[in-house]
Design an enzyme around this catalytic site. Structure first.
Site, mmCIF file in Angstrom:
data_model
loop_
_atom_site.group_PDB
_atom_site.id
_atom_site.type_symbol
_atom_site.label_atom_id
_atom_site.label_comp_id
_atom_site.label_asym_id
_atom_site.label_seq_id
_atom_site.Cartn_x
_atom_site.Cartn_y
_atom_site.Cartn_z
ATOM 1 N N HIS A 180 -27.228 -68.791 -43.503
ATOM 2 C CA HIS A 180 -27.438 -68.783 -42.129
ATOM 3 C C HIS A 180 -27.686 -67.223 -41.473
ATOM 4 O O HIS A 180 -28.694 -67.318 -40.731
ATOM 5 C CB HIS A 180 -26.109 -69.551 -41.478
ATOM 6 C CG HIS A 180 -25.959 -71.051 -41.484
ATOM 7 N ND1 HIS A 180 -24.658 -71.376 -41.864
ATOM 8 C CD2 HIS A 180 -26.563 -71.951 -41.540
ATOM 9 C CE1 HIS A 180 -24.587 -72.791 -42.086
ATOM 10 N NE2 HIS A 180 -25.741 -72.951 -41.867
ATOM 11 N N LYS B 244 -18.488 -86.569 -35.972
ATOM 12 C CA LYS B 244 -18.096 -85.855 -37.071
ATOM 13 C C LYS B 244 -17.080 -84.640 -36.423
ATOM 14 O O LYS B 244 -17.409 -83.943 -35.435
ATOM 15 C CB LYS B 244 -19.300 -85.038 -37.814
ATOM 16 C CG LYS B 244 -19.113 -85.609 -39.073
ATOM 17 C CD LYS B 244 -20.577 -85.166 -40.303
ATOM 18 C CE LYS B 244 -21.000 -83.641 -39.860
ATOM 19 N NZ LYS B 244 -22.282 -83.560 -40.711
ATOM 20 N N ARG C 130 -34.472 -74.533 -47.181
ATOM 21 C CA ARG C 130 -34.113 -74.000 -48.440
ATOM 22 C C ARG C 130 -34.787 -74.560 -49.518
ATOM 23 O O ARG C 130 -35.145 -73.824 -50.548
ATOM 24 C CB ARG C 130 -32.556 -74.352 -48.654
ATOM 25 C CG ARG C 130 -31.600 -73.581 -47.703
ATOM 26 C CD ARG C 130 -30.280 -74.470 -47.959
ATOM 27 N NE ARG C 130 -30.491 -75.926 -47.407
ATOM 28 C CZ ARG C 130 -29.306 -76.615 -46.704
ATOM 29 N NH1 ARG C 130 -28.141 -76.233 -47.199
ATOM 30 N NH2 ARG C 130 -29.546 -77.994 -46.291
ATOM 31 N N SER D 28 -22.988 -75.345 -46.038
ATOM 32 C CA SER D 28 -21.651 -75.347 -45.794
ATOM 33 C C SER D 28 -20.762 -76.561 -46.428
ATOM 34 O O SER D 28 -19.564 -76.119 -46.662
ATOM 35 C CB SER D 28 -21.623 -75.571 -44.366
ATOM 36 O OG SER D 28 -22.471 -74.659 -43.434
#
Ligand code: PNS
Length: 179
Positions: A37, A61, A110, A147
């Site tokens: 990040h 969440k 990514r 993460s």
């Protein structure tokens, strides 16, 4: 006829007033912020006058860290980037953009696997509110980094010291040691 010296200061003033601030947002869960990040944030900050890193408050969440903790970590690790501001939001990213006069969303990619979903969201956001998305390829050094993996590895006592900033590592160890 002699030329009048240009009044550079008033020229600069006018110039400054007529050029709009180029502002972008980097939205995400940041639970917690990783070196991947940070790489995107640093590079995006070089391209815009102001970059807002916005933590999305997810209704369904809860995450390992609270939104306030995520913000605190982001503020610590971006303290050396003067044009970066950290904020949080609940709702649609495009509504956040509208409310803060932001026209660009920055997303790190990514791998190709990120692309399908990110493209869909980018097109939806463009259709909903005319907000464009700029994709930045992540540094290959971080192409595997997420993460969720960091939390899993740290939770099982694995070494994530080269994947997250030092302050995040400390908090991860404290948080996962008890579980
Ligand atoms: O770090 P993440 O979890 O991949 O970030 C995803 C995030 C927060 C950027 C995305 O879920 C999002 O934009 N959520 C806000 C709600 C929204 O705008 N949904 C519609 C997307 S088209």
């Amino acid at each position: 006829m002699s030329e009048q010296p240009r009044d550079e200061s008033s020229h600069d003033e006018t110039h400054r007033r007529t050029i709009p601030v180029r502002r972008a947002v980097c939205p995400g869960s940041f639970d917690p912020v990783t070196n991947g990040h940070l790489d995107i944030i640093g590079r995006a900050a070089n391209l815009y006058d102001e970059l807002v890193v916005a933590v999305f408050v997810n209704r369904s969440k809860s995450g390992l860290f609270t939104v306030d903790e995520r913000i605190a970590m982001l503020e610590e690790v971006t303290a050396d980037l003067p044009n970066v501001r950290v904020d949080s939001f609940r709702g649609l990213t495009v509504d956040y953009c509208k409310a803060h006069d932001i026209h660009v969303i920055i997303k790190g990619l990514r791998a190709v696997s990120d692309f399908d979903y990110e493209l869909q969201m980018a097109q939806m956001n463009r259709g909903l509110a005319g907000v464009d998305t700029l994709f930045m390829p992540t540094n290959p050094e971080y192409s595997f980094l997420a993460s969720s993996l960091v939390k899993d590895i740290a939770g099982w006592g694995g070494d994530v010291s080269n994947l997250v900033p030092q302050t995040v590592l400390k908090r991860l160890i404290e948080r996962t040691r008890g579980s």
